[in-house]
Design an enzyme around this catalytic site. Sequence first.
Site, short mmCIF file in Angstrom:
data_model
loop_
_atom_site.label_atom_id
_atom_site.label_comp_id
_atom_site.label_asym_id
_atom_site.label_seq_id
_atom_site.Cartn_x
_atom_site.Cartn_y
_atom_site.Cartn_z
N SER A 1 1.17 -4.50 7.44
CA SER A 1 0.71 -4.82 8.70
C SER A 1 1.58 -5.89 9.19
O SER A 1 2.38 -6.34 8.74
CB SER A 1 -0.63 -5.45 8.58
OG SER A 1 -1.28 -5.92 9.46
N TYR B 1 -6.15 -12.18 4.21
CA TYR B 1 -5.62 -10.88 4.53
C TYR B 1 -3.99 -10.85 4.82
O TYR B 1 -3.36 -10.22 4.05
CB TYR B 1 -6.34 -10.23 5.78
CG TYR B 1 -5.77 -8.88 6.23
CD1 TYR B 1 -6.08 -7.91 5.36
CD2 TYR B 1 -4.93 -8.71 7.32
CE1 TYR B 1 -5.46 -6.56 5.82
CE2 TYR B 1 -4.41 -7.48 7.68
CZ TYR B 1 -4.71 -6.19 6.89
OH TYR B 1 -4.19 -5.24 7.13
P1 NAP Z 1 -9.91 1.73 6.79
O1 NAP Z 1 -10.64 2.77 7.40
O2 NAP Z 1 -11.35 0.91 6.62
O3 NAP Z 1 -9.73 2.69 5.30
C1 NAP Z 1 -9.67 1.95 3.95
C2 NAP Z 1 -9.35 2.78 3.05
O4 NAP Z 1 -9.35 1.95 1.67
C3 NAP Z 1 -10.63 3.46 2.81
O5 NAP Z 1 -10.31 5.00 2.35
C4 NAP Z 1 -11.35 2.82 1.63
O6 NAP Z 1 -11.98 3.69 0.64
C5 NAP Z 1 -10.06 2.62 0.80
N1 NAP Z 1 -10.51 1.44 -0.06
C6 NAP Z 1 -11.06 0.10 0.30
N2 NAP Z 1 -11.17 -0.52 -1.07
C7 NAP Z 1 -10.97 0.19 -2.12
C8 NAP Z 1 -11.02 0.10 -3.45
N3 NAP Z 1 -11.72 -0.96 -3.88
N4 NAP Z 1 -10.85 0.97 -4.12
C9 NAP Z 1 -10.21 2.32 -3.66
N5 NAP Z 1 -10.05 2.42 -2.36
C10 NAP Z 1 -10.65 1.35 -1.59
O7 NAP Z 1 -8.76 1.10 6.98
P2 NAP Z 1 -7.43 1.67 7.81
O8 NAP Z 1 -7.49 1.16 9.14
O9 NAP Z 1 -7.34 3.23 7.57
O10 NAP Z 1 -6.44 0.97 6.94
C11 NAP Z 1 -5.51 1.68 6.29
C12 NAP Z 1 -4.28 0.70 5.93
O11 NAP Z 1 -3.75 0.41 7.13
C13 NAP Z 1 -4.52 -0.86 5.18
O12 NAP Z 1 -3.87 -1.16 4.18
C14 NAP Z 1 -4.81 -1.57 6.35
O13 NAP Z 1 -4.46 -3.19 5.69
C15 NAP Z 1 -3.56 -1.07 7.19
N6 NAP Z 1 -3.59 -1.44 8.47
C16 NAP Z 1 -4.80 -1.18 9.38
C17 NAP Z 1 -4.47 -1.72 10.58
C18 NAP Z 1 -5.79 -1.35 11.59
O14 NAP Z 1 -5.99 -1.75 12.71
N7 NAP Z 1 -6.71 -0.31 11.25
C19 NAP Z 1 -3.67 -2.39 11.08
C20 NAP Z 1 -2.48 -2.75 10.26
C21 NAP Z 1 -2.64 -2.29 8.92
P3 NAP Z 1 -13.31 3.98 -0.09
O15 NAP Z 1 -14.27 2.90 0.82
O16 NAP Z 1 -13.75 5.37 -0.12
O17 NAP Z 1 -13.01 3.32 -1.61
#
Ligand code: NAP
Length: 242
Positions: free
Chosen positions: A143, A156
């Site tokens: 991130s 985080y």
């Molecule tokens: P999201 O929609 O909340 O998806 C997160 C995913 O992680 C879900 O599929 C969830 O699946 C899985 N997960 C969470 N806890 C878990 C666990 N204990 N075991 C296995 N799987 C788990 O988030 P996103 O925005 O797509 O984020 C994806 C990545 O991008 C992350 O690394 C985040 O830090 C990064 N990121 C996001 C943003 C943003 O603004 N959204 C910005 C920068 C970086 P289940 O609930 O099915 O387990």
Amino acid sequence: MRVSLDGQVVVITGASRGIGRATALELGRAHARVAILGRDEAALAELEGEVRALGAEVRRYAGDLRDHARSAEIAEQVRRDLGPVDALVNNAAVGRYGAFLELGVEDWRQMLEVNVLGLVAITQAFLPDMLARGRGHILNVSSVQGVRATATSSAYSATKFALMGLSESLAQEVGPQGIRVSVLCPGSVETDFDGFPGRLKPSAMLPEEVADAIRDMLETGGRAHVSQVMLLPFGRRGDASY
Ligand code: NAP
């Protein structure tokens, strides 16, 4: 030089929604053979159908990344179902924000257990096969918070800074053995990450745009390697949150 993903086995953690889900669909369109991981079985089953409808081979594996024995089991199952893995996209993470004194040790523990230790365990489950074959790609989704921390993101950010150090060290360690390690640092993305509804995020990127960047990174080959990418929303009005 572009690498064709057609027929390549790619594992995506956190594929049940958000960026991981969009990535599975994008790689399905590239006819990769996709392993989708997450805890939400119903969401994975629905995605599996959608990726299959694109003409790609896909398998789903439900598990919590905090359960390291389950991660090892999944790695074994993927190997049996799809064969040796070409790329692992470490995308799953959790985020909780709050003032430093409001974030309890349990909040820290949850983020460290998923974002760092869970990622380490699943990487350790897939890496030996890559080393044995002398090829593979580990793409870690960090991130901008892994490069520039902001107020109320202490825990985080700490996990994402950890991921930067881990990735840089691992890249140097296994690069000479043919394994690419890269890191993607997105800014704000329109997903429901950390329980904050994506549609409310001002000037956020679309998960599909991040998925495009992941595909680009995986497709870069030859003597070139995309080691780190900062992917930021374009056209935002100078807010400090990226
Ligand atoms: P999201 O929609 O909340 O998806 C997160 C995913 O992680 C879900 O599929 C969830 O699946 C899985 N997960 C969470 N806890 C878990 C666990 N204990 N075991 C296995 N799987 C788990 O988030 P996103 O925005 O797509 O984020 C994806 C990545 O991008 C992350 O690394 C985040 O830090 C990064 N990121 C996001 C943003 C943003 O603004 N959204 C910005 C920068 C970086 P289940 O609930 O099915 O387990």
